[in-house]
Design an enzyme around this catalytic site. Structure first.
Site, PDB file in Angstrom:
ATOM      1  N   HIS A  38      -2.064 -22.397   2.533  1.00  0.00           N
ATOM      2  CA  HIS A  38      -2.970 -21.249   2.564  1.00  0.00           C
ATOM      3  C   HIS A  38      -4.393 -21.735   2.830  1.00  0.00           C
ATOM      4  CE1 HIS A  38      -4.570 -17.547   0.080  1.00  0.00           C
ATOM      5  NE2 HIS A  38      -4.959 -17.525   1.351  1.00  0.00           N
ATOM      6  N   HIS A  44      -5.228 -24.981   0.335  1.00  0.00           N
ATOM      7  CA  HIS A  44      -4.400 -25.385  -0.807  1.00  0.00           C
ATOM      8  C   HIS A  44      -2.949 -25.031  -0.527  1.00  0.00           C
ATOM      9  CE1 HIS A  44      -5.483 -21.154  -1.585  1.00  0.00           C
ATOM     10  NE2 HIS A  44      -4.256 -21.085  -2.052  1.00  0.00           N
ATOM     11  N   ASP A  46       0.442 -23.264  -2.337  1.00  0.00           N
ATOM     12  CA  ASP A  46       0.854 -22.422  -3.452  1.00  0.00           C
ATOM     13  C   ASP A  46       2.320 -22.677  -3.768  1.00  0.00           C
ATOM     14  OD1 ASP A  46      -1.503 -20.658  -4.069  1.00  0.00           O
ATOM     15  OD2 ASP A  46      -1.304 -20.224  -1.932  1.00  0.00           O
ATOM     16  N   LYS A 213       3.064  16.801  28.503  1.00  0.00           N
ATOM     17  CA  LYS A 213       2.477  15.518  28.902  1.00  0.00           C
ATOM     18  C   LYS A 213       1.053  15.776  29.403  1.00  0.00           C
ATOM     19  CE  LYS A 213       2.995  11.706  32.162  1.00  0.00           C
ATOM     20  NZ  LYS A 213       1.685  11.842  32.804  1.00  0.00           N
ATOM     21  N   ASP A 215      -2.269  14.445  31.184  1.00  0.00           N
ATOM     22  CA  ASP A 215      -2.516  13.432  32.197  1.00  0.00           C
ATOM     23  C   ASP A 215      -3.531  12.410  31.686  1.00  0.00           C
ATOM     24  OD1 ASP A 215      -1.259  12.850  34.428  1.00  0.00           O
ATOM     25  OD2 ASP A 215      -2.415  14.157  35.771  1.00  0.00           O
TER      26      ASP A 215
HETATM   27 MN    MN Z   1      -3.184 -19.166  -2.293  1.00  0.00          MN
END
Ligand code: MN
Length: 266
Positions: A38, A44, A46, A213, A215
């Protein structure tokens, strides 16, 4: 254990992270673990260990080490939902934990003793059976006084231990997608638009809505580093034809746009 803290820290309208609920992923003998890399304010890893329907979680600034002599600081953080185990992507700036996330390792973990009471006592030994991390490990809570409990993650001596392999630099990409922190969430240069196909009659039934529809042109807006490009469905750049529109679009918050496109693609 509860996800209250996890939910209260996040805005799920802006972040692609899963909201999640408490549930059981593995069986009693087969608990899941995941390590996410992360790049938040500080890079770091996790570590998340499944227990009682959630992931017990620690943020490890330097990541794991295979050397039994090396103790790595692991800061206990809020429990995460089990659906977080498959999460990769970009948490938009301004959101909690803003930055890129990839799944760096995953597999099963096998506590040596009753995991709930061992964690409460602040000392647990367990075996990891992941794609990158294997063998025996321990987590020990220190007596350090801090806002969040500080633990040490240590590799125990066995065949999987190594004093020479730096596992964090040996493997940098995701085990799920092979993406890196730099490439995860990167948007494609062009998204093939859905085109209508010719049929003899219009479909009927409650699941269909019919409308006239109007245009016009179907355009795709692409947010580059500093400007918006408008592409036709045939990938032709028409930015100069719709200058005002490109200008207005470029004022939208970039992260929000990216997050919406990502959700659409997923
Ligand atoms: Mn984290």
């Amino acid at each position: 254990m509860s996800l209250e803290s996890y939910v209260s820290k996040r805005n799920f309208d802006s972040s692609p992270e899963p909201r999640g609920t408490e549930r059981v992923l593995g069986t009693k003998n087969r608990l899941v673990f995941v390590i996410q890399k992360h790049s938040a304010r500080v890079l770091h890893f996790d570590l998340r260990l499944e227990l009682n329907g959630v992931f017990k979680s620690w943020a490890i600034p330097l990541g794991p080490s295979l050397d039994p002599k090396v103790k790595r600081l692991a800061v206990e953080v809020e429990d995460h939902p089990l659906s977080y185990g498959g999460f990769e992507g970009v948490i938009p700036s301004g959101q909690y934990g803003a930055g890129s996330v990839i799944v760096w390792d995953r597999g099963t973990w096998h506590p040596e003793t009753d995991p709930s009471s061992s964690l409460a006592l602040g000392k647990i030994k367990f075996r990891l059976n992941g794609e990158r991390l294997r063998g025996n490990w321990s987590l020990i809570r220190t007596r350090q006084h801090a806002t969040q409990p500080q633990w040490l993650l240590v590799k125990l001596q066995d065949d999987e231990a190594s004093t020479t392999v730096d596992v964090v630099s040996a493997f940098s990409n995701s085990v799920l997608s092979n993406e890196s922190l730099a490439t995860i969430g990167r948007l494609p240069d062009f998204i093939e638009p859905k085109l209508p196909s010719l049929t003899k009659s219009a479909p009927s039934g409650d699941v269909w809505l019919h409308e006239l529809k109007l245009d016009g042109y179907r355009m795709q807006a692409h947010w580059g580093a500093d400007h918006v490009r408008l592409l036709t469905r045939a990938r032709i750049d028409w930015t100069s034809r719709f200058g005002n529109l490109a200008n207005a679009l470029s004022k939208l918050p970039r992260d929000i746009v990216k997050c919406c496109v990502q959700k659409t693609l997923n």
